[in-house]
Design a protein around this motif. Sequence first.
Motif, mmCIF file in Angstrom:
data_model
loop_
_atom_site.group_PDB
_atom_site.id
_atom_site.type_symbol
_atom_site.label_atom_id
_atom_site.label_comp_id
_atom_site.label_asym_id
_atom_site.label_seq_id
_atom_site.Cartn_x
_atom_site.Cartn_y
_atom_site.Cartn_z
ATOM 1 N N CYS A 7 3.424 -13.605 0.182
ATOM 2 C CA CYS A 7 2.100 -13.033 0.618
ATOM 3 C C CYS A 7 1.929 -13.948 1.987
ATOM 4 C CB CYS A 7 0.951 -12.819 -0.023
ATOM 5 S SG CYS A 7 1.485 -11.310 -0.937
ATOM 6 N N TRP A 41 5.172 -9.787 -5.810
ATOM 7 C CA TRP A 41 4.651 -9.723 -4.418
ATOM 8 C C TRP A 41 4.044 -8.482 -4.139
ATOM 9 C CZ3 TRP A 41 5.698 -5.870 -0.990
ATOM 10 C CH2 TRP A 41 5.151 -6.150 0.378
ATOM 11 N N LEU A 43 2.092 -6.707 -6.191
ATOM 12 C CA LEU A 43 0.597 -6.791 -6.577
ATOM 13 C C LEU A 43 -0.268 -7.721 -5.684
ATOM 14 C CD1 LEU A 43 1.216 -7.140 -10.324
ATOM 15 C CD2 LEU A 43 0.382 -5.260 -9.136
ATOM 16 N N GLU A 44 0.533 -9.110 -5.447
ATOM 17 C CA GLU A 44 -0.141 -9.913 -4.686
ATOM 18 C C GLU A 44 -0.588 -9.458 -3.163
ATOM 19 O OE1 GLU A 44 1.345 -14.147 -6.436
ATOM 20 O OE2 GLU A 44 2.491 -13.267 -4.737
ATOM 21 N N SER A 46 -0.869 -6.129 -2.191
ATOM 22 C CA SER A 46 -1.634 -4.949 -2.259
ATOM 23 C C SER A 46 -3.109 -5.815 -2.359
ATOM 24 C CB SER A 46 -1.569 -4.073 -3.546
ATOM 25 O OG SER A 46 -0.111 -3.572 -3.398
ATOM 26 N N SER A 47 -3.289 -6.753 -3.328
ATOM 27 C CA SER A 47 -4.585 -7.512 -3.530
ATOM 28 C C SER A 47 -5.146 -8.094 -2.102
ATOM 29 C CB SER A 47 -4.623 -8.289 -4.655
ATOM 30 O OG SER A 47 -5.780 -9.137 -4.761
ATOM 31 N N ALA A 48 -4.405 -8.630 -1.474
ATOM 32 C CA ALA A 48 -4.409 -9.319 -0.272
ATOM 33 C C ALA A 48 -5.138 -8.207 0.776
ATOM 34 C CB ALA A 48 -3.354 -10.377 0.342
ATOM 35 N N LEU A 50 -6.246 -5.153 0.019
ATOM 36 C CA LEU A 50 -7.410 -4.708 -0.347
ATOM 37 C C LEU A 50 -8.621 -5.790 -0.016
ATOM 38 C CD1 LEU A 50 -8.918 -2.291 -1.706
ATOM 39 C CD2 LEU A 50 -8.552 -3.491 -3.977
ATOM 40 N N ASN A 51 -8.571 -6.937 -0.023
ATOM 41 C CA ASN A 51 -9.679 -7.634 0.146
ATOM 42 C C ASN A 51 -9.827 -7.725 1.537
ATOM 43 O OD1 ASN A 51 -10.239 -8.851 -2.492
ATOM 44 N ND2 ASN A 51 -8.194 -10.192 -2.620
ATOM 45 N N LYS A 54 -11.992 -4.918 2.171
ATOM 46 C CA LYS A 54 -13.451 -5.298 1.419
ATOM 47 C C LYS A 54 -14.251 -6.404 2.625
ATOM 48 C CE LYS A 54 -12.401 -4.731 -3.470
ATOM 49 N NZ LYS A 54 -12.327 -5.260 -4.601
ATOM 50 N N ARG A 63 -5.597 -0.156 5.887
ATOM 51 C CA ARG A 63 -4.983 -0.260 4.749
ATOM 52 C C ARG A 63 -3.996 0.766 4.161
ATOM 53 N NH1 ARG A 63 -6.215 1.970 -0.078
ATOM 54 N NH2 ARG A 63 -8.414 2.497 0.558
#
Length: 71
Positions: A7, A41, A43-44, A46-48, A50-51, A54, A63
Amino acid sequence: MSFVVDCSVTVPWYIEDEATLFTDSLLERVGQVEIRAPSLWVLEFSSAILNAEKRRRITVADRRQIIAQAS
């Protein structure tokens, strides 16, 4: 030739203010080399992304487009 990305390399491809000369140089080689990523990767990444949404660094539309392009 191939390289392994995480990421720290791929998020800057989509969020411009995180880009560096290094990440840009790797992006330029995407069509020329095989890219591999760890199984976490997805999950990481997608999380990055999404953050980033936010924290209002990108929009909902951004996004959605990023996730669609990266899939």
